[in-house]
Design a protein around this motif. Structure first.
Motif, short mmCIF file in Angstrom:
data_model
loop_
_atom_site.label_atom_id
_atom_site.label_comp_id
_atom_site.label_asym_id
_atom_site.label_seq_id
_atom_site.Cartn_x
_atom_site.Cartn_y
_atom_site.Cartn_z
N VAL A 44 4.73 -2.28 7.13
CA VAL A 44 3.59 -3.01 6.59
C VAL A 44 2.88 -3.80 7.69
O VAL A 44 1.66 -3.89 7.72
CB VAL A 44 4.04 -3.93 5.43
CG1 VAL A 44 2.88 -4.75 4.90
CG2 VAL A 44 4.66 -3.10 4.31
N SER A 45 3.65 -4.36 8.62
CA SER A 45 3.05 -5.17 9.69
C SER A 45 2.09 -4.36 10.54
O SER A 45 1.12 -4.90 11.06
CB SER A 45 4.14 -5.79 10.56
OG SER A 45 4.75 -4.83 11.39
N ARG A 46 2.34 -3.07 10.68
CA ARG A 46 1.44 -2.22 11.47
C ARG A 46 0.05 -2.16 10.85
O ARG A 46 -0.95 -2.04 11.56
CB ARG A 46 2.02 -0.80 11.60
CG ARG A 46 3.31 -0.72 12.39
CD ARG A 46 3.09 -0.97 13.87
NE ARG A 46 2.23 0.00 14.46
CZ ARG A 46 2.61 1.12 15.06
NH1 ARG A 46 3.89 1.39 15.15
NH2 ARG A 46 1.74 1.95 15.56
N ILE A 47 -0.01 -2.24 9.53
CA ILE A 47 -1.31 -2.23 8.85
C ILE A 47 -2.08 -3.50 9.20
O ILE A 47 -3.28 -3.47 9.44
CB ILE A 47 -1.13 -2.10 7.33
CG1 ILE A 47 -0.49 -0.73 7.00
CG2 ILE A 47 -2.45 -2.27 6.59
CD1 ILE A 47 -0.01 -0.60 5.58
N TYR A 48 -1.38 -4.63 9.25
CA TYR A 48 -2.02 -5.91 9.53
C TYR A 48 -2.35 -6.10 11.00
O TYR A 48 -3.25 -6.89 11.33
CB TYR A 48 -1.12 -7.06 9.06
CG TYR A 48 -1.15 -7.25 7.57
CD1 TYR A 48 -2.15 -8.01 6.97
CD2 TYR A 48 -0.19 -6.68 6.76
CE1 TYR A 48 -2.18 -8.21 5.60
CE2 TYR A 48 -0.21 -6.87 5.38
CZ TYR A 48 -1.21 -7.62 4.82
OH TYR A 48 -1.24 -7.81 3.47
N GLY A 49 -1.64 -5.45 11.89
CA GLY A 49 -1.92 -5.59 13.32
C GLY A 49 -1.83 -7.03 13.78
O GLY A 49 -0.83 -7.70 13.56
N ASP A 50 -2.89 -7.53 14.41
CA ASP A 50 -2.91 -8.90 14.93
C ASP A 50 -2.88 -9.96 13.83
O ASP A 50 -2.68 -11.13 14.12
CB ASP A 50 -4.16 -9.13 15.80
CG ASP A 50 -4.09 -8.38 17.12
OD1 ASP A 50 -2.97 -7.99 17.53
OD2 ASP A 50 -5.15 -8.17 17.73
N ASN A 51 -3.07 -9.56 12.59
CA ASN A 51 -3.02 -10.50 11.48
C ASN A 51 -1.62 -10.61 10.87
O ASN A 51 -1.44 -11.14 9.78
CB ASN A 51 -4.03 -10.12 10.40
CG ASN A 51 -5.44 -10.19 10.93
OD1 ASN A 51 -6.09 -9.18 11.11
ND2 ASN A 51 -5.91 -11.38 11.21
#
Length: 184
Positions: A69-76
């Motif tokens: 899931v973190s990959r979807i958010y990237g820098d966020n």
């Protein structure tokens, strides 16, 4: 983008399906959790006013799921440290929409519980970075925590802000975990 999400679903199934509660409760919890993950992605900037806690043995996919899931958010996306929760400086909060607390265990769980309640429900956060004046931004951070410890959090019996799932899945074999990470 359309594509094969079976590696993601494999990890979700491993975390939820081995539970000893009735199957309809597992199905409802799994649906709620996947929708909880998806809604802020479908509606950027929305705050869910709840946090998710995945509790279970090591190497069953808790952190692997969050890394997907973190990959979807990237820098966020931000991985919290204990220092992030106790420091007067919180520059990390300025642009984050999804935060992971991975095995964060504090010495004062009751004080952290109060802080978590505030973090989960606040509309605004004052960002305090070193050497610049503090400023206020809308708080759209959603939190997920993973832990192996049953006593990692202090909670009241009537606290409705927390989704806690005791994950009872099997250890994901190293080769399968590597293949899933490559898929991500």
């Amino acid at each position: 983008v359309k594509g094969d999400v079976s590696p993601f679903l494999r990890v979700v199934d491993n975390l939820f399906d081995a539970c000893t509660v009735p199957k309809e409760e597992v199905k409802a919890a799994k649906k709620w959790f996947v929708q909880w993950l998806a809604f802020p992605i479908q509606n950027p900037g929305v705050k869910m006013f709840s946090m998710a806690v995945l509790l279970g043995a090591p190497q069953i996919g808790k952190s692997l799921l969050v890394s997907m899931v973190s990959r979807i958010y990237g820098d966020n996306f931000h991985q919290l440290s204990t220092n992030d929760l106790t420091s007067q400086f919180n520059g990390w909060a300025a642009h984050v929409q999804f935060a992971l607390g991975d095995d964060i265990i504090g010495s004062d769980k009751r004080a952290h519980a109060t802080e978590f309640k505030t973090m989960i429900t606040r509309d605004w956060v004052v960002v305090n970075e070193k050497n610049i004046p503090a400023y206020k931004v809308r708080d759209c951070i959603n939190y997920i925590f993973t832990t192996n410890e049953f006593d990692a959090f202090f909670m009241d019996d009537d606290d409705r802000r927390n989704f806690i799932w005791h994950c009872m899945g099997e250890k994901i074999p190293l080769s399968e975990g590597k293949a899933i990470r490559e898929w991500v």
